[in-house]
Design a protein around this motif. Sequence first.
Motif, PDB file in Angstrom:
ATOM      1  N   TRP A  85      -7.199  10.013  18.500  1.00 21.40           N
ATOM      2  CA  TRP A  85      -6.486   9.439  17.400  1.00 21.40           C
ATOM      3  C   TRP A  85      -7.571   8.895  16.445  1.00 21.40           C
ATOM      4  N   PRO A  86      -8.153   9.835  15.628  1.00 20.80           N
ATOM      5  CA  PRO A  86      -9.043   9.499  14.578  1.00 20.80           C
ATOM      6  C   PRO A  86      -8.609   8.354  13.536  1.00 20.80           C
ATOM      7  N   ASP A  87      -9.632   7.788  13.086  1.00 20.72           N
ATOM      8  CA  ASP A  87      -9.354   6.957  12.010  1.00 20.72           C
ATOM      9  C   ASP A  87      -8.385   7.387  10.860  1.00 20.72           C
ATOM     10  N   SER A  88      -7.339   6.852  10.331  1.00 20.19           N
ATOM     11  CA  SER A  88      -6.409   7.833   9.502  1.00 20.19           C
ATOM     12  C   SER A  88      -6.207   6.742   8.072  1.00 20.19           C
ATOM     13  N   THR A 148      -6.435   2.098  17.601  1.00 22.55           N
ATOM     14  CA  THR A 148      -6.396   3.027  16.492  1.00 22.55           C
ATOM     15  C   THR A 148      -6.628   2.229  15.236  1.00 22.55           C
ATOM     16  N   TYR A 149      -7.159   2.897  14.234  1.00 19.22           N
ATOM     17  CA  TYR A 149      -7.380   2.237  12.832  1.00 19.22           C
ATOM     18  C   TYR A 149      -6.568   2.978  11.730  1.00 19.22           C
ATOM     19  N   VAL A 150      -5.460   2.487  11.196  1.00 18.65           N
ATOM     20  CA  VAL A 150      -5.006   3.080  10.146  1.00 18.65           C
ATOM     21  C   VAL A 150      -4.586   2.228   8.939  1.00 18.65           C
ATOM     22  N   CYS A 202      -1.702   0.314  18.331  1.00 16.76           N
ATOM     23  CA  CYS A 202      -1.962   1.105  19.625  1.00 16.76           C
ATOM     24  C   CYS A 202      -1.778   2.684  19.212  1.00 16.76           C
ATOM     25  N   ASN A 203      -2.230   3.520  20.000  1.00 16.97           N
ATOM     26  CA  ASN A 203      -2.132   4.956  20.014  1.00 16.97           C
ATOM     27  C   ASN A 203      -0.628   5.295  19.992  1.00 16.97           C
ATOM     28  N   HIS A 204       0.438   4.528  20.747  1.00 14.65           N
ATOM     29  CA  HIS A 204       1.593   5.097  20.588  1.00 14.65           C
ATOM     30  C   HIS A 204       2.284   4.878  19.259  1.00 14.65           C
ATOM     31  N   CYS A 205       1.980   3.730  18.529  1.00 12.73           N
ATOM     32  CA  CYS A 205       2.269   3.263  17.372  1.00 12.73           C
ATOM     33  C   CYS A 205       1.631   4.132  16.248  1.00 12.73           C
ATOM     34  N   TYR A 206       0.728   4.518  16.534  1.00 11.11           N
ATOM     35  CA  TYR A 206       0.031   5.460  15.620  1.00 11.11           C
ATOM     36  C   TYR A 206       0.672   6.967  15.477  1.00 11.11           C
ATOM     37  N   GLU A 207       1.026   7.327  16.856  1.00  8.35           N
ATOM     38  CA  GLU A 207       1.803   8.804  16.932  1.00  8.35           C
ATOM     39  C   GLU A 207       3.189   8.703  15.886  1.00  8.35           C
ATOM     40  N   GLN A 208       3.696   7.429  16.359  1.00  5.11           N
ATOM     41  CA  GLN A 208       5.083   7.442  15.908  1.00  5.11           C
ATOM     42  C   GLN A 208       5.069   7.541  14.587  1.00  5.11           C
ATOM     43  N   ILE A 209       3.910   6.586  13.837  1.00  5.70           N
ATOM     44  CA  ILE A 209       4.006   6.788  12.165  1.00  5.70           C
ATOM     45  C   ILE A 209       3.642   8.093  11.846  1.00  5.70           C
ATOM     46  N   ARG A 210       2.686   8.651  12.493  1.00  6.15           N
ATOM     47  CA  ARG A 210       2.016  10.003  12.297  1.00  6.15           C
ATOM     48  C   ARG A 210       3.146  11.010  11.883  1.00  6.15           C
ATOM     49  N   SER A 211       4.276  10.885  13.085  1.00  4.77           N
ATOM     50  CA  SER A 211       5.168  11.858  13.209  1.00  4.77           C
ATOM     51  C   SER A 211       5.996  11.737  12.012  1.00  4.77           C
ATOM     52  N   THR A 212       6.204  10.725  11.087  1.00  2.00           N
ATOM     53  CA  THR A 212       7.108  10.669  10.019  1.00  2.00           C
ATOM     54  C   THR A 212       6.363  11.060   8.771  1.00  2.00           C
ATOM     55  N   CYS A 213       4.788  11.487   8.963  1.00  2.00           N
ATOM     56  CA  CYS A 213       4.232  11.510   7.677  1.00  2.00           C
ATOM     57  C   CYS A 213       3.643  13.144   7.511  1.00  2.00           C
ATOM     58  N   HIS A 214       3.227  13.527   6.411  1.00  2.00           N
ATOM     59  CA  HIS A 214       2.809  14.808   6.172  1.00  2.00           C
ATOM     60  C   HIS A 214       1.153  14.728   6.615  1.00  2.00           C
ATOM     61  N   VAL A 215       0.821  15.269   7.684  1.00  2.00           N
ATOM     62  CA  VAL A 215      -0.422  15.214   8.183  1.00  2.00           C
ATOM     63  C   VAL A 215      -1.528  16.126   7.483  1.00  2.00           C
ATOM     64  N   HIS A 216      -2.583  15.583   6.886  1.00  2.00           N
ATOM     65  CA  HIS A 216      -3.696  16.610   6.229  1.00  2.00           C
ATOM     66  C   HIS A 216      -4.962  16.368   7.145  1.00  2.00           C
ATOM     67  N   TYR A 217      -5.491  17.273   7.791  1.00  2.28           N
ATOM     68  CA  TYR A 217      -6.751  17.315   8.305  1.00  2.28           C
ATOM     69  C   TYR A 217      -7.790  17.503   7.454  1.00  2.28           C
ATOM     70  N   ILE A 218      -8.770  16.535   7.307  1.00  3.50           N
ATOM     71  CA  ILE A 218      -9.747  16.872   6.632  1.00  3.50           C
ATOM     72  C   ILE A 218     -11.055  17.655   6.925  1.00  3.50           C
ATOM     73  N   ALA A 278      -9.433  13.005  10.463  1.00  6.12           N
ATOM     74  CA  ALA A 278     -10.101  14.155  10.820  1.00  6.12           C
ATOM     75  C   ALA A 278      -9.524  14.940  12.040  1.00  6.12           C
ATOM     76  N   GLU A 279      -9.823  16.041  12.369  1.00  9.78           N
ATOM     77  CA  GLU A 279      -8.781  16.577  13.060  1.00  9.78           C
ATOM     78  C   GLU A 279      -9.124  16.016  14.527  1.00  9.78           C
ATOM     79  N   PRO A 280      -8.165  15.818  15.344  1.00 10.40           N
ATOM     80  CA  PRO A 280      -8.230  15.041  16.781  1.00 10.40           C
ATOM     81  C   PRO A 280      -9.105  16.048  17.607  1.00 10.40           C
TER      82      PRO A 280
END
Length: 95
Positions: free
Chosen positions: A43-46, A18-20, A79-95, A35-37
Amino acid sequence: MADQDSINCTTHGDSVTTYVCQHLIRGENQDWYCAEPDEEKPWPDSWCGKCHEHFAKEGEWNDVSEQAADITNNVSILCNHCYEQIRSTCHVHYI
Ligand SMILES: [Zn+2]
Ligand SMILES: [Zn+2]
Protein backbone atom coordinates in the motif's frame (compact mmCIF):
# COMPACT_ATOMS: atom_id res chain seq x y z
CA MET A 1 5.20 -7.26 7.77
CA ALA A 2 8.11 -6.76 10.15
CA ASP A 3 8.30 -3.02 10.59
CA GLN A 4 5.00 -1.80 9.19
CA ASP A 5 3.17 0.58 11.49
CA SER A 6 -0.19 -0.57 12.67
CA ILE A 7 -3.31 1.49 13.11
CA ASN A 8 -6.49 0.75 14.98
CA CYS A 9 -9.20 1.71 12.50
CA THR A 10 -12.65 2.37 14.01
CA THR A 11 -14.18 0.40 11.14
CA HIS A 12 -11.61 -2.30 10.44
CA GLY A 13 -9.76 -2.76 13.73
CA ASP A 14 -6.07 -3.60 13.74
CA SER A 15 -4.69 -2.78 10.31
CA VAL A 16 -1.62 -1.49 8.52
CA THR A 17 -0.99 2.27 8.40
CA THR A 18 -1.03 3.88 4.96
CA TYR A 19 -0.54 7.49 3.82
CA VAL A 20 -2.92 9.19 1.41
CA CYS A 21 -3.50 12.84 0.50
CA GLN A 22 -6.68 14.41 1.82
CA HIS A 23 -8.05 15.26 -1.63
CA LEU A 24 -8.42 11.55 -2.33
CA ILE A 25 -9.87 10.87 1.10
CA ARG A 26 -12.45 13.64 0.69
CA GLY A 27 -13.21 12.57 -2.88
CA GLU A 28 -12.16 15.97 -4.25
CA ASN A 29 -9.94 14.35 -6.81
CA GLN A 30 -10.21 10.85 -8.20
CA ASP A 31 -6.88 10.50 -9.92
CA TRP A 32 -4.86 8.24 -7.67
CA TYR A 33 -1.08 8.29 -8.06
CA CYS A 34 1.30 5.94 -6.31
CA ALA A 35 4.26 3.70 -6.89
CA GLU A 36 3.46 0.24 -8.10
CA PRO A 37 2.66 -1.94 -5.08
CA ASP A 38 5.09 -4.72 -4.31
CA GLU A 39 5.54 -7.24 -1.54
CA GLU A 40 7.46 -4.85 0.62
CA LYS A 41 5.02 -1.98 0.12
CA PRO A 42 1.63 -3.38 -0.80
CA TRP A 43 0.00 0.00 0.00
CA PRO A 44 2.45 2.67 -1.18
CA ASP A 45 1.96 6.34 -0.25
CA SER A 46 -0.61 7.86 -2.59
CA TRP A 47 -1.67 11.29 -3.78
CA CYS A 48 -4.15 12.85 -6.17
CA GLY A 49 -3.89 14.44 -9.59
CA LYS A 50 -3.70 17.91 -8.07
CA CYS A 51 -0.77 16.97 -5.85
CA HIS A 52 0.76 15.12 -8.76
CA GLU A 53 1.20 18.38 -10.68
CA HIS A 54 3.79 19.38 -8.09
CA PHE A 55 5.38 15.96 -8.14
CA ALA A 56 5.57 16.00 -11.95
CA LYS A 57 7.25 19.41 -11.99
CA GLU A 58 10.11 18.13 -9.87
CA GLY A 59 9.95 14.53 -11.03
CA GLU A 60 9.98 13.36 -7.42
CA TRP A 61 8.99 14.32 -3.91
CA ASN A 62 11.67 16.66 -2.68
CA ASP A 63 11.69 19.78 -0.54
CA VAL A 64 10.35 21.95 -3.37
CA SER A 65 7.49 19.72 -4.49
CA GLU A 66 6.55 18.72 -0.94
CA GLN A 67 6.33 22.34 0.09
CA ALA A 68 4.37 23.36 -3.03
CA ALA A 69 1.83 20.61 -2.43
CA ASP A 70 1.86 21.32 1.31
CA ILE A 71 2.30 17.60 1.75
CA THR A 72 2.89 17.62 5.50
CA ASN A 73 -0.54 19.12 6.12
CA ASN A 74 -2.18 17.31 3.27
CA VAL A 75 -1.41 13.69 3.98
CA SER A 76 -3.56 11.68 6.34
CA ILE A 77 -3.19 8.18 7.61
CA LEU A 78 -5.66 5.49 6.70
CA CYS A 79 -5.86 1.81 7.45
CA ASN A 80 -5.02 -0.45 4.52
CA HIS A 81 -8.68 -1.49 4.12
CA CYS A 82 -9.90 2.12 3.92
CA TYR A 83 -7.06 2.76 1.46
CA GLU A 84 -8.26 -0.05 -0.79
CA GLN A 85 -11.85 1.16 -0.58
CA ILE A 86 -10.95 4.64 -1.75
CA ARG A 87 -8.54 3.35 -4.36
CA SER A 88 -11.26 1.19 -5.89
CA THR A 89 -13.29 4.34 -6.63
CA CYS A 90 -10.37 6.17 -8.31
CA HIS A 91 -8.47 6.04 -11.56
CA VAL A 92 -5.17 4.52 -10.51
CA HIS A 93 -1.95 5.71 -12.13
CA TYR A 94 1.30 3.99 -11.24
CA ILE A 95 4.33 6.21 -11.45
ZN1 LIG B 1 -3.94 15.70 -3.28
ZN1 LIG C 1 -10.27 1.22 7.92
